[in-house]
Write a protein that holds these residues in place. Structure first.
Motif, PDB file in Angstrom:
ATOM      1  N   TYR A  26       1.864  -8.933   3.100  1.00 61.03           N
ATOM      2  CA  TYR A  26       1.591  -7.493   3.055  1.00 61.03           C
ATOM      3  C   TYR A  26       2.844  -6.766   3.502  1.00 61.03           C
ATOM      4  O   TYR A  26       3.379  -7.029   4.577  1.00 61.03           O
ATOM      5  N   ARG A  39      -6.691  -3.200   3.558  1.00 62.64           N
ATOM      6  CA  ARG A  39      -5.835  -4.366   3.254  1.00 62.64           C
ATOM      7  C   ARG A  39      -6.508  -5.717   3.453  1.00 62.64           C
ATOM      8  O   ARG A  39      -6.308  -6.628   2.650  1.00 62.64           O
ATOM      9  N   HIS A  46      -4.111   1.003   2.838  1.00 60.75           N
ATOM     10  CA  HIS A  46      -3.707   0.311   4.075  1.00 60.75           C
ATOM     11  C   HIS A  46      -4.952  -0.108   4.868  1.00 60.75           C
ATOM     12  O   HIS A  46      -5.065  -1.246   5.310  1.00 60.75           O
ATOM     13  N   ALA A  95       0.858  -1.186   0.000  1.00 66.18           N
ATOM     14  CA  ALA A  95       0.000   0.000   0.000  1.00 66.18           C
ATOM     15  C   ALA A  95       0.894   1.235   0.000  1.00 66.18           C
ATOM     16  O   ALA A  95       1.861   1.306   0.762  1.00 66.18           O
ATOM     17  N   SER A 135       4.110  -3.022   3.741  1.00 67.71           N
ATOM     18  CA  SER A 135       3.919  -1.586   3.571  1.00 67.71           C
ATOM     19  C   SER A 135       4.733  -0.782   4.559  1.00 67.71           C
ATOM     20  O   SER A 135       4.527   0.419   4.722  1.00 67.71           O
TER      21      SER A 135
END
Ligand code: SAH
Length: 390
Positions: A154, A135, A132, A126, A156
């Motif tokens: 994930y 997500r 975010h 993100a 970020s």
């Protein structure tokens, strides 16, 4: 949902489907949106224009829908389904290739979201607080729409806006066990998305690497800025006499060596060196007749443009000075703020400085799984030239 009213005439870019609203275009905000909230953009007569993620910064809203609709599970599933179908149509998802970009931000009408797929694993980044917040919804939609997906990582912690008041996050949203081996055009790569740069691999050079393979036969190849070795494998497979991979990161050099072993075993045509590009390029007079230059983005924002152009000129000048007559230089810029003409001009100046005869054989760009939204020309970031040097 909070309404944001634009100043008169400021809706025009939205009517041409450009997905960004700058803070200067805003007349009024009804309420106090939090960064990352979905907001409604309206013109100064109150007519609906678009829905987008609110941000603090010069880009105040990034549009995710030009329809007035709920941003729910169905929304994310539709977007991901469309993106997946495009990659299927591009024939990127089959035995010899399981590595592709599934979501390319604005190019897939999802500003702020990047998803790369490596076989049964997806790596998601993100670049906005809005993405975010979404997500887990995005991860569920990925699981539903992408067949055989076992892992979603994930990542970020390095991509979210620096000042955002949230905990930076990296971890699995699904699964957690993977071989970490990706296949690109029949070549295998260890991809370390946890510790590696970006999503672990540069998916955007697939087609340019294939082109290089055709020119590699019997050549002595220097792959400068090799990272995990992408261009080197194609050169090896293409029948290069020798391939030297160079990167300033010793971790990258380790990964390159591992990947070469994975594909070619103990092949003594290949060597890898952890060294600085600018130093290394000073010591290679007539040693190579194929040089790849794929540096990191020299300019990350407009303010750095001048220095970046000088950087490209200096780097390319060294290659022009050193390459063997009859050699080929494959040179790139991945800086979004450097446009195609500016990059070409920097390379032109470098060539002129060397006084050599130089011809452009190919002009390269990003592949189709990094599509450019026609309404968002800023999305064109990768530029390359293949040059024949006498
Ligand atoms: N060509 C690669 C991607 C390159 S990314 C591929 O196909 O996958 C840019 C790389 O440049 C990074 O691995 C980074 O470690 C390296 N790098 C950055 N500055 C450098 C320098 N001064 N000299 C050598 N390598 C450098």
């Amino acid at each position: 949902m909070i309404n944001i009213t634009l100043k008169p005439k400021k809706e025009e870019t939205l009517k041409r489907f450009h997905p960004w609203i700058f803070s200067g275009a805003i007349e009024a905000i009804k309420g106090t949106p939090e960064e990352g909230d979905v907001v409604r953009l309206v013109d100064n007569r109150g007519n609906f224009l678009a829905l987008g993620h609110y941000q603090i910064g010069s880009i105040a809203v990034r549009v995710i829908s030009f329809d007035d609709r709920p941003i729910d599970a169905e929304f994310w599933e539709e977007k991901i389904k469309r993106a997946y179908e495009l990659r299927l149509a591009l024939q990127l998802i089959h035995g010899a290739n399981n590595t592709y970009r599934l979501i390319h931000g604005e190019g897939d009408t999802l500003p702020g979201l990047i998803v790369d797929v490596y076989g049964d694993s997806a790596v998601m980044q993100a670049h906005s607080i809005g993405m975010h917040h979404a997500r887990t919804a995005i991860a569920s939609a990925l699981k539903k729409q992408v067949p055989d997906l076992n892992n979603i990582y994930y990542k970020s912690d390095t991509t979210l806006p620096y000042k955002a008041p949230i905990e930076k996050e990296a971890g699995y949203l699904l699964g957690g066990e993977s071989t970490g081996i990706a296949i690109e055009n029949g070549l295998k790569f260890h991809v370390d998305w946890v510790k590696g740069q970006k999503t672990g691999f540069f998916v955007d050079q697939r087609e340019n690497r294939s082109l290089l393979e055709k020119y590699a036969k019997n050549r002595s190849v220097l792959n400068m800025f090799c990272y995990t070795g992408g261009f080197s494998f194609y050169a090896m497979r293409g029948g290069a006499k020798l391939v030297h991979s160079v990167d300033s990161s010793s971790k990258a050099i380790e990964l390159t060596k591992q990947n070469i072993a994975l594909n070619f075993g103990d092949d003594n045509r290949h060597e890898a060196f952890a060294e600085d590009a600018f130093k290394y390029l000073d010591t290679i007079k007539d040693k190579y007749d194929l040089i790849v230059l794929d540096p990191p983005a020299f300019a990350k924002h407009r303010g750095a443009l001048r220095n970046a152009l000088q950087g490209y000129r200096k780097l390319n000048a060294k290659a022009f000075e050193q390459i063997k007559p009859g050699g080929i230089i494959v040179t790139f810029s991945c800086s979004q703020v450097v446009n195609r003409d500016q990059f070409r001009l920097a390379v032109f100046s470098a060539a002129a400085q060397s006084k050599r005869v130089v011809r452009i054989l190919h002009q390269l760009t990003q592949p189709a799984d990094h599509p450019i939204n026609i309404y968002h020309p800023e999305g064109e970031y990768l530029k390359g030239l293949v040059l024949f040097v006498e």
